[in-house]
Write a protein that holds these residues in place. Structure first.
Motif, PDB file in Angstrom:
ATOM      1  N   HIS A   1      18.386 100.356  44.934  1.00 30.39           N
ATOM      2  CA  HIS A   1      17.300 100.936  44.133  1.00 30.39           C
ATOM      3  C   HIS A   1      15.990 100.935  44.922  1.00 30.39           C
ATOM      4  O   HIS A   1      15.857 100.243  45.929  1.00 30.39           O
ATOM      5  CB  HIS A   1      17.142 100.137  42.841  1.00 30.39           C
ATOM      6  CG  HIS A   1      16.671  98.733  43.065  1.00 30.39           C
ATOM      7  ND1 HIS A   1      17.511  97.714  43.437  1.00 30.39           N
ATOM      8  CD2 HIS A   1      15.446  98.189  42.988  1.00 30.39           C
ATOM      9  CE1 HIS A   1      16.821  96.608  43.564  1.00 30.39           C
ATOM     10  NE2 HIS A   1      15.572  96.861  43.304  1.00 30.39           N
TER      11      HIS A   1
ATOM     12  N   ARG B   1      12.410  99.864  45.723  1.00 28.54           N
ATOM     13  CA  ARG B   1      11.710  98.598  45.478  1.00 28.54           C
ATOM     14  C   ARG B   1      10.256  98.872  45.114  1.00 28.54           C
ATOM     15  O   ARG B   1       9.396  99.064  45.965  1.00 28.54           O
ATOM     16  CB  ARG B   1      11.795  97.725  46.742  1.00 28.54           C
ATOM     17  CG  ARG B   1      11.002  96.452  46.692  1.00 28.54           C
ATOM     18  CD  ARG B   1      11.509  95.474  45.673  1.00 28.54           C
ATOM     19  NE  ARG B   1      12.840  94.950  45.997  1.00 28.54           N
ATOM     20  CZ  ARG B   1      13.528  94.164  45.167  1.00 28.54           C
ATOM     21  NH1 ARG B   1      13.034  93.831  43.991  1.00 28.54           N
ATOM     22  NH2 ARG B   1      14.719  93.733  45.523  1.00 28.54           N
TER      23      ARG B   1
ATOM     24  N   PHE C   1      19.867  94.006  31.600  1.00 29.51           N
ATOM     25  CA  PHE C   1      18.812  93.364  32.387  1.00 29.51           C
ATOM     26  C   PHE C   1      19.356  92.056  32.968  1.00 29.51           C
ATOM     27  O   PHE C   1      19.977  91.276  32.258  1.00 29.51           O
ATOM     28  CB  PHE C   1      17.608  93.077  31.481  1.00 29.51           C
ATOM     29  CG  PHE C   1      16.564  92.208  32.121  1.00 29.51           C
ATOM     30  CD1 PHE C   1      15.695  92.732  33.059  1.00 29.51           C
ATOM     31  CD2 PHE C   1      16.455  90.859  31.794  1.00 29.51           C
ATOM     32  CE1 PHE C   1      14.727  91.938  33.671  1.00 29.51           C
ATOM     33  CE2 PHE C   1      15.503  90.057  32.392  1.00 29.51           C
ATOM     34  CZ  PHE C   1      14.637  90.607  33.331  1.00 29.51           C
TER      35      PHE C   1
ATOM     36  N   ARG D   1      23.229  94.202  39.273  1.00 28.77           N
ATOM     37  CA  ARG D   1      22.133  93.510  38.603  1.00 28.77           C
ATOM     38  C   ARG D   1      21.139  94.544  38.055  1.00 28.77           C
ATOM     39  O   ARG D   1      20.834  95.531  38.705  1.00 28.77           O
ATOM     40  CB  ARG D   1      21.473  92.660  39.691  1.00 28.77           C
ATOM     41  CG  ARG D   1      20.273  91.902  39.368  1.00 28.77           C
ATOM     42  CD  ARG D   1      19.821  91.336  40.723  1.00 28.77           C
ATOM     43  NE  ARG D   1      18.471  90.856  40.656  1.00 28.77           N
ATOM     44  CZ  ARG D   1      18.157  89.689  40.125  1.00 28.77           C
ATOM     45  NH1 ARG D   1      19.101  88.908  39.624  1.00 28.77           N
ATOM     46  NH2 ARG D   1      16.899  89.314  40.110  1.00 28.77           N
ATOM     47  N   HIS D   2      20.669  94.327  36.865  1.00 32.65           N
ATOM     48  CA  HIS D   2      19.748  95.238  36.158  1.00 32.65           C
ATOM     49  C   HIS D   2      20.389  96.613  35.872  1.00 32.65           C
ATOM     50  O   HIS D   2      19.676  97.602  35.650  1.00 32.65           O
ATOM     51  CB  HIS D   2      18.448  95.445  36.940  1.00 32.65           C
ATOM     52  CG  HIS D   2      17.560  94.230  37.012  1.00 32.65           C
ATOM     53  ND1 HIS D   2      17.676  93.152  36.182  1.00 32.65           N
ATOM     54  CD2 HIS D   2      16.511  93.934  37.842  1.00 32.65           C
ATOM     55  CE1 HIS D   2      16.764  92.237  36.482  1.00 32.65           C
ATOM     56  NE2 HIS D   2      16.041  92.681  37.492  1.00 32.65           N
TER      57      HIS D   2
ATOM     58  N   ARG E   1      19.134 102.511  37.668  1.00 31.38           N
ATOM     59  CA  ARG E   1      18.096 102.573  38.712  1.00 31.38           C
ATOM     60  C   ARG E   1      18.694 102.894  40.077  1.00 31.38           C
ATOM     61  O   ARG E   1      17.969 103.063  41.042  1.00 31.38           O
ATOM     62  CB  ARG E   1      17.318 101.261  38.769  1.00 31.38           C
ATOM     63  CG  ARG E   1      18.133 100.055  39.196  1.00 31.38           C
ATOM     64  CD  ARG E   1      17.272  98.808  39.281  1.00 31.38           C
ATOM     65  NE  ARG E   1      18.030  97.664  39.782  1.00 31.38           N
ATOM     66  CZ  ARG E   1      17.482  96.539  40.202  1.00 31.38           C
ATOM     67  NH1 ARG E   1      16.174  96.396  40.185  1.00 31.38           N
ATOM     68  NH2 ARG E   1      18.231  95.549  40.643  1.00 31.38           N
TER      69      ARG E   1
ATOM     70  N   HIS F   1      10.785  98.413  34.630  1.00 27.11           N
ATOM     71  CA  HIS F   1      10.377  97.335  35.539  1.00 27.11           C
ATOM     72  C   HIS F   1       9.240  97.864  36.395  1.00 27.11           C
ATOM     73  O   HIS F   1       9.451  98.690  37.283  1.00 27.11           O
ATOM     74  CB  HIS F   1      11.588  96.929  36.389  1.00 27.11           C
ATOM     75  CG  HIS F   1      11.436  95.608  37.049  1.00 27.11           C
ATOM     76  ND1 HIS F   1      10.960  95.471  38.319  1.00 27.11           N
ATOM     77  CD2 HIS F   1      11.674  94.362  36.590  1.00 27.11           C
ATOM     78  CE1 HIS F   1      10.935  94.183  38.627  1.00 27.11           C
ATOM     79  NE2 HIS F   1      11.361  93.488  37.591  1.00 27.11           N
TER      80      HIS F   1
ATOM     81  N   ALA G   1      13.560  83.620  33.228  1.00 27.96           N
ATOM     82  CA  ALA G   1      14.605  84.605  33.517  1.00 27.96           C
ATOM     83  C   ALA G   1      15.745  83.972  34.300  1.00 27.96           C
ATOM     84  O   ALA G   1      15.501  83.195  35.236  1.00 27.96           O
ATOM     85  CB  ALA G   1      14.024  85.774  34.293  1.00 27.96           C
TER      86      ALA G   1
ATOM     87  N   ASP H   1       8.395  83.971  36.472  1.00 21.55           N
ATOM     88  CA  ASP H   1       9.514  84.852  36.142  1.00 21.55           C
ATOM     89  C   ASP H   1       9.966  84.521  34.715  1.00 21.55           C
ATOM     90  O   ASP H   1      10.797  83.642  34.506  1.00 21.55           O
ATOM     91  CB  ASP H   1      10.665  84.652  37.139  1.00 21.55           C
ATOM     92  CG  ASP H   1      11.727  85.728  37.003  1.00 21.55           C
ATOM     93  OD1 ASP H   1      11.564  86.608  36.139  1.00 21.55           O
ATOM     94  OD2 ASP H   1      12.714  85.677  37.756  1.00 21.55           O
TER      95      ASP H   1
ATOM     96  N   ASN I   1       8.752  91.230  30.364  1.00 19.45           N
ATOM     97  CA  ASN I   1       9.131  90.452  31.540  1.00 19.45           C
ATOM     98  C   ASN I   1       7.899  90.314  32.438  1.00 19.45           C
ATOM     99  O   ASN I   1       7.267  91.309  32.769  1.00 19.45           O
ATOM    100  CB  ASN I   1      10.264  91.196  32.277  1.00 19.45           C
ATOM    101  CG  ASN I   1      10.651  90.571  33.614  1.00 19.45           C
ATOM    102  OD1 ASN I   1      10.783  91.271  34.609  1.00 19.45           O
ATOM    103  ND2 ASN I   1      10.842  89.276  33.653  1.00 19.45           N
TER     104      ASN I   1
ATOM    105  N   TRP J   1       6.766  88.936  36.019  1.00 20.13           N
ATOM    106  CA  TRP J   1       7.391  88.498  37.285  1.00 20.13           C
ATOM    107  C   TRP J   1       6.426  88.648  38.442  1.00 20.13           C
ATOM    108  O   TRP J   1       5.820  89.700  38.624  1.00 20.13           O
ATOM    109  CB  TRP J   1       8.646  89.347  37.555  1.00 20.13           C
ATOM    110  CG  TRP J   1       9.335  89.056  38.850  1.00 20.13           C
ATOM    111  CD1 TRP J   1       9.851  87.864  39.247  1.00 20.13           C
ATOM    112  CD2 TRP J   1       9.595  89.983  39.915  1.00 20.13           C
ATOM    113  NE1 TRP J   1      10.434  87.994  40.490  1.00 20.13           N
ATOM    114  CE2 TRP J   1      10.290  89.276  40.917  1.00 20.13           C
ATOM    115  CE3 TRP J   1       9.324  91.330  40.108  1.00 20.13           C
ATOM    116  CZ2 TRP J   1      10.717  89.888  42.103  1.00 20.13           C
ATOM    117  CZ3 TRP J   1       9.742  91.937  41.292  1.00 20.13           C
ATOM    118  CH2 TRP J   1      10.430  91.216  42.276  1.00 20.13           C
TER     119      TRP J   1
HETATM  120  O1  LIG Z   1      15.448  92.164  42.957  1.00 20.66           O
HETATM  121  P1  LIG Z   1      15.683  92.863  41.632  1.00 20.66           P
HETATM  122  O2  LIG Z   1      17.115  92.944  41.260  1.00 20.66           O
HETATM  123  O3  LIG Z   1      14.990  94.188  41.603  1.00 20.66           O
HETATM  124  O4  LIG Z   1      14.972  91.971  40.519  1.00 20.66           O
HETATM  125  C1  LIG Z   1      13.597  91.728  40.564  1.00 20.66           C
HETATM  126  C2  LIG Z   1      13.195  90.828  39.402  1.00 20.66           C
HETATM  127  O5  LIG Z   1      13.472  91.517  38.206  1.00 20.66           O
HETATM  128  C3  LIG Z   1      13.025  90.838  37.005  1.00 20.66           C
HETATM  129  O6  LIG Z   1      11.645  90.756  37.007  1.00 20.66           O
HETATM  130  C4  LIG Z   1      13.649  89.470  36.899  1.00 20.66           C
HETATM  131  O7  LIG Z   1      13.075  88.733  35.832  1.00 20.66           O
HETATM  132  C5  LIG Z   1      13.504  88.697  38.178  1.00 20.66           C
HETATM  133  O8  LIG Z   1      14.266  87.492  38.089  1.00 20.66           O
HETATM  134  C6  LIG Z   1      13.954  89.525  39.363  1.00 20.66           C
HETATM  135  O9  LIG Z   1      13.796  88.780  40.554  1.00 20.66           O
END
Ligand SMILES: O=P(O)(O)OC[C@H]1O[C@H](O)[C@H](O)[C@@H](O)[C@@H]1O
Length: 245
Positions: free
Chosen positions: A50, A52, A62, A70-71, A75, A148, A172, A193, A225, A227
């Motif tokens: 994704h 950044r 999430f 993840r997430h 994305r 995000h 988190a 976080d 959230n 972070w």
């Molecule tokens: O590195 P990513 O998968 O984009 O996640 C980036 C961040 O996303 C959110 O804010 C979570 O609460 C964090 O724990 C995580 O580090």
């Protein structure tokens, strides 16, 4: 029009917004020249991961996810341009992107869905409308959505976050144990976080670019959230670039 994966909303007067079809990521928001979003120079735009930074679209999950990335997947894949960019009578400009279920999404999450994401650029604000259609007959599904958002600020230690007072939060990725936020004004001075629950509609962040205050107003969403990985952890995120103290 999509040019090099980007959809540009241009309101004139050096106010614009760029959206990359990869993840429908908002990669730039300029108000009178001034960029409001942070996008890492080390970010990948080729689709290997994704983007950044900017405002990325987390769906349908999430955090760590045992069914897929993840997430979530939204994305990480290319969206389509459904409508626009189109200028409204008042000068605002919008575009609508969409993401339809496909073989890849089914391999991870076996539901028929369609996402519509309308982004409207106004003089001093961005409006987002998100629609989730369930194409499964008589079959509900659960999902999570997060925009995000990584904001560009001159000095994060000077930003004051207002609106989370008395909300409960959890860390988190940690246990479900919650704590009460007892600060009226939150300042960031190190790694944070957290996921705040049942947050009032409006949260403000002061000392953004040009000293302005950002007002984030939400409807039908309840969690926020917060972070900032701070220096040490930021340097461990490879596509974030080097950060110094
Ligand atoms: O590195 P990513 O998968 O984009 O996640 C980036 C961040 O996303 C959110 O804010 C979570 O609460 C964090 O724990 C995580 O580090």
């Amino acid at each position: 029009m999509i040019y090099e994966n980007q959809i540009v909303l241009n309101r004139g007067d050096y106010t614009s917004c760029s959206i990359n079809v990869l993840g429908a990521t908002v990669t730039s928001w300029r108000i009178h020249h001034q960029e409001q979003l942070f996008v890492s120079r080390e970010s990948h735009f080729s689709g290997i991961s994704h983007i950044r930074g900017g405002i990325s679209f987390v769906f349908p999950h999430f955090g760590e996810w045992n069914m897929g990335p993840r997430h979530g997947f939204a994305r990480e894949i290319a969206w389509s341009l459904d409508k626009g960019p189109e200028k409204l009578e008042n000068g605002d400009v919008f575009a609508t992107l969409s993401l339809d279920h496909n073989d890849y999404t089914h391999s991870l999450w076996n539901y028929k869905f369609k996402l519509l994401y309308k982004i409207t650029l106004c003089e001093q604000k961005l409006i987002f409308n998100i629609f989730v259609e369930n194409g499964c007959e008589n079959f509900p599904f659960e999902f999570e959505i997060l925009q995000h958002s990584l904001f560009k600020v001159p000095d994060v230690r000077k930003c004051e976050i207002i609106g989370l007072h008395k909300c409960r939060f959890r860390k988190a990725g940690k246990s479900d144990e919650t704590q009460l936020e007892d600060r009226q004004i939150i300042k960031i001075a190190g790694k944070i976080d957290r996921i705040y629950a049942k947050v009032p509609r409006e949260v403000t962040v002061s000392n953004m670019m040009n000293g302005g205050t950002l007002k984030i107003v939400r409807k039908n969403t309840y969690d926020v959230n917060l972070w900032n990985p701070w220096v040490h952890e930021a340097n461990e995120i490879r596509d974030l670039g080097t950060v110094s103290g």
